[in-house]
Design a protein around this motif. Structure first.
Motif, PDB file in Angstrom:
ATOM      1  N   ALA A  52      37.658 -10.733 -24.846  1.00 40.89           N
ATOM      2  CA  ALA A  52      37.382 -11.971 -24.113  1.00 40.89           C
ATOM      3  C   ALA A  52      38.484 -12.999 -24.336  1.00 40.89           C
ATOM      4  O   ALA A  52      38.917 -13.675 -23.397  1.00 40.89           O
ATOM      5  CB  ALA A  52      36.020 -12.541 -24.516  1.00 40.89           C
ATOM      6  N   ALA A  53      38.966 -13.118 -25.579  1.00 39.72           N
ATOM      7  CA  ALA A  53      40.030 -14.078 -25.876  1.00 39.72           C
ATOM      8  C   ALA A  53      41.315 -13.714 -25.133  1.00 39.72           C
ATOM      9  O   ALA A  53      42.006 -14.590 -24.587  1.00 39.72           O
ATOM     10  CB  ALA A  53      40.283 -14.140 -27.379  1.00 39.72           C
ATOM     11  N   GLY A  54      41.627 -12.422 -25.082  1.00 42.05           N
ATOM     12  CA  GLY A  54      42.822 -11.986 -24.353  1.00 42.05           C
ATOM     13  C   GLY A  54      42.719 -12.247 -22.859  1.00 42.05           C
ATOM     14  O   GLY A  54      43.681 -12.710 -22.232  1.00 42.05           O
ATOM     15  N   LEU A  55      41.557 -11.970 -22.283  1.00 45.75           N
ATOM     16  CA  LEU A  55      41.370 -12.227 -20.854  1.00 45.75           C
ATOM     17  C   LEU A  55      41.388 -13.729 -20.546  1.00 45.75           C
ATOM     18  O   LEU A  55      41.944 -14.153 -19.530  1.00 45.75           O
ATOM     19  CB  LEU A  55      40.065 -11.598 -20.366  1.00 45.75           C
ATOM     20  CG  LEU A  55      40.076 -10.075 -20.313  1.00 45.75           C
ATOM     21  CD1 LEU A  55      38.678  -9.543 -20.033  1.00 45.75           C
ATOM     22  CD2 LEU A  55      41.062  -9.584 -19.276  1.00 45.75           C
ATOM     23  N   HIS A  56      40.802 -14.519 -21.434  1.00 47.87           N
ATOM     24  CA  HIS A  56      40.827 -15.974 -21.252  1.00 47.87           C
ATOM     25  C   HIS A  56      42.264 -16.475 -21.259  1.00 47.87           C
ATOM     26  O   HIS A  56      42.655 -17.282 -20.415  1.00 47.87           O
ATOM     27  CB  HIS A  56      40.006 -16.659 -22.348  1.00 47.87           C
ATOM     28  CG  HIS A  56      39.943 -18.132 -22.205  1.00 47.87           C
ATOM     29  ND1 HIS A  56      40.824 -18.973 -22.828  1.00 47.87           N
ATOM     30  CD2 HIS A  56      39.116 -18.928 -21.487  1.00 47.87           C
ATOM     31  CE1 HIS A  56      40.549 -20.222 -22.507  1.00 47.87           C
ATOM     32  NE2 HIS A  56      39.515 -20.218 -21.695  1.00 47.87           N
ATOM     33  N   LYS A  57      43.075 -16.007 -22.204  1.00 52.42           N
ATOM     34  CA  LYS A  57      44.476 -16.416 -22.283  1.00 52.42           C
ATOM     35  C   LYS A  57      45.235 -16.002 -21.029  1.00 52.42           C
ATOM     36  O   LYS A  57      46.035 -16.777 -20.491  1.00 52.42           O
ATOM     37  CB  LYS A  57      45.125 -15.815 -23.535  1.00 52.42           C
ATOM     38  CG  LYS A  57      46.578 -16.154 -23.706  1.00 52.42           C
ATOM     39  CD  LYS A  57      46.773 -17.626 -23.991  1.00 52.42           C
ATOM     40  CE  LYS A  57      48.227 -17.905 -24.333  1.00 52.42           C
ATOM     41  NZ  LYS A  57      48.437 -19.268 -24.779  1.00 52.42           N
ATOM     42  N   ALA A  58      44.988 -14.796 -20.533  1.00 52.79           N
ATOM     43  CA  ALA A  58      45.645 -14.342 -19.307  1.00 52.79           C
ATOM     44  C   ALA A  58      45.271 -15.239 -18.135  1.00 52.79           C
ATOM     45  O   ALA A  58      46.132 -15.611 -17.319  1.00 52.79           O
ATOM     46  CB  ALA A  58      45.275 -12.887 -19.009  1.00 52.79           C
ATOM     47  N   CYS A  59      44.006 -15.631 -18.043  1.00 57.22           N
ATOM     48  CA  CYS A  59      43.574 -16.541 -16.975  1.00 57.22           C
ATOM     49  C   CYS A  59      44.244 -17.907 -17.129  1.00 57.22           C
ATOM     50  O   CYS A  59      44.643 -18.520 -16.137  1.00 57.22           O
ATOM     51  CB  CYS A  59      42.055 -16.685 -16.972  1.00 57.22           C
ATOM     52  SG  CYS A  59      41.171 -15.218 -16.396  1.00 57.22           S
ATOM     53  N   CYS A  60      44.369 -18.388 -18.370  1.00 55.16           N
ATOM     54  CA  CYS A  60      45.047 -19.669 -18.611  1.00 55.16           C
ATOM     55  C   CYS A  60      46.502 -19.603 -18.171  1.00 55.16           C
ATOM     56  O   CYS A  60      47.035 -20.567 -17.592  1.00 55.16           O
ATOM     57  CB  CYS A  60      44.966 -20.063 -20.085  1.00 55.16           C
ATOM     58  SG  CYS A  60      43.340 -20.632 -20.618  1.00 55.16           S
ATOM     59  N   VAL A  65      47.772 -23.565 -17.198  1.00 51.65           N
ATOM     60  CA  VAL A  65      47.408 -24.469 -18.292  1.00 51.65           C
ATOM     61  C   VAL A  65      47.971 -23.967 -19.624  1.00 51.65           C
ATOM     62  O   VAL A  65      47.867 -24.653 -20.632  1.00 51.65           O
ATOM     63  CB  VAL A  65      45.879 -24.696 -18.396  1.00 51.65           C
ATOM     64  CG1 VAL A  65      45.351 -25.354 -17.123  1.00 51.65           C
ATOM     65  CG2 VAL A  65      45.139 -23.393 -18.670  1.00 51.65           C
ATOM     66  N   ALA A  66      48.553 -22.793 -19.612  1.00 55.84           N
ATOM     67  CA  ALA A  66      49.312 -22.261 -20.739  1.00 55.84           C
ATOM     68  C   ALA A  66      50.603 -21.693 -20.143  1.00 55.84           C
ATOM     69  O   ALA A  66      50.617 -21.257 -18.995  1.00 55.84           O
ATOM     70  CB  ALA A  66      48.536 -21.177 -21.466  1.00 55.84           C
ATOM     71  N   ALA A  67      51.655 -21.737 -20.926  1.00 53.78           N
ATOM     72  CA  ALA A  67      52.954 -21.295 -20.412  1.00 53.78           C
ATOM     73  C   ALA A  67      53.452 -20.085 -21.184  1.00 53.78           C
ATOM     74  O   ALA A  67      53.119 -19.888 -22.357  1.00 53.78           O
ATOM     75  CB  ALA A  67      53.966 -22.427 -20.511  1.00 53.78           C
ATOM     76  N   ILE A  68      54.271 -19.308 -20.518  1.00 51.67           N
ATOM     77  CA  ILE A  68      54.900 -18.159 -21.145  1.00 51.67           C
ATOM     78  C   ILE A  68      56.147 -18.616 -21.905  1.00 51.67           C
ATOM     79  O   ILE A  68      56.414 -18.167 -23.008  1.00 51.67           O
ATOM     80  CB  ILE A  68      55.267 -17.090 -20.091  1.00 51.67           C
ATOM     81  CG1 ILE A  68      53.996 -16.547 -19.441  1.00 51.67           C
ATOM     82  CG2 ILE A  68      56.085 -15.969 -20.717  1.00 51.67           C
ATOM     83  CD1 ILE A  68      54.242 -15.651 -18.248  1.00 51.67           C
ATOM     84  N   GLU A  69      56.892 -19.551 -21.296  1.00 54.29           N
ATOM     85  CA  GLU A  69      58.140 -20.003 -21.888  1.00 54.29           C
ATOM     86  C   GLU A  69      57.933 -21.242 -22.745  1.00 54.29           C
ATOM     87  O   GLU A  69      56.986 -21.991 -22.545  1.00 54.29           O
ATOM     88  CB  GLU A  69      59.165 -20.373 -20.802  1.00 54.29           C
ATOM     89  CG  GLU A  69      59.405 -19.304 -19.771  1.00 54.29           C
ATOM     90  CD  GLU A  69      58.660 -19.576 -18.467  1.00 54.29           C
ATOM     91  OE1 GLU A  69      57.547 -20.159 -18.511  1.00 54.29           O
ATOM     92  OE2 GLU A  69      59.171 -19.203 -17.420  1.00 54.29           O
TER      93      GLU A  69
END
Length: 111
Positions: A52-60, A65-69
């Motif tokens: 669930a945490a991994g999927l939430h982060k992917a959605c973010c 609302v979260a960045a890769i760089e």
């Protein structure tokens, strides 16, 4: 997600498929086989929370609302469904309900 996903992951780990099963995978399978029911339940819950945490982060990341760089110049991800007729629908619009909010709502509504 309920209980199917962690049970499926653990079932796969308990009986790793294929011919080239590593010694680590065999050792994990033996460890899983030795778990008592209460420990297995705790492990299923941990696996479920991790997924669930991994999927939430992917959605973010998709929502922006979260960045890769790191740094001030960041790109963004665009998720688009392309229908058979070529019609494109953006699945992570810049405004409106965010994917991570939809995911959280779905996750919590199912218990």
């Amino acid at each position: 997600m309920a209980r199917r996903l962690p049970q499926g992951i653990l079932a796969h780990a308990a009986n790793p498929p294929g011919r080239g099963v590593t010694p680590e995978a065999r050792a994990r399978a033996g460890w899983l086989a030795d778990l008592d029911p209460e420990s297995r339940t705790w492990l299923e819950q941990l696996v479920s929370e991790g997924v669930a945490a991994g999927l939430h982060k992917a959605c973010c990341l998709l929502d922006g609302v979260a960045a890769i760089e790191d740094g001030p110049d960041k790109g963004h991800l665009v998720l688009t469904h392309v229908a058979a007729d070529g019609t494109e629908t953006r699945l992570n619009p810049e405004s409106g309900e965010m994917l991570h909010d939809l995911f959280d709502h779905h996750l919590h509504s199912r218990g």
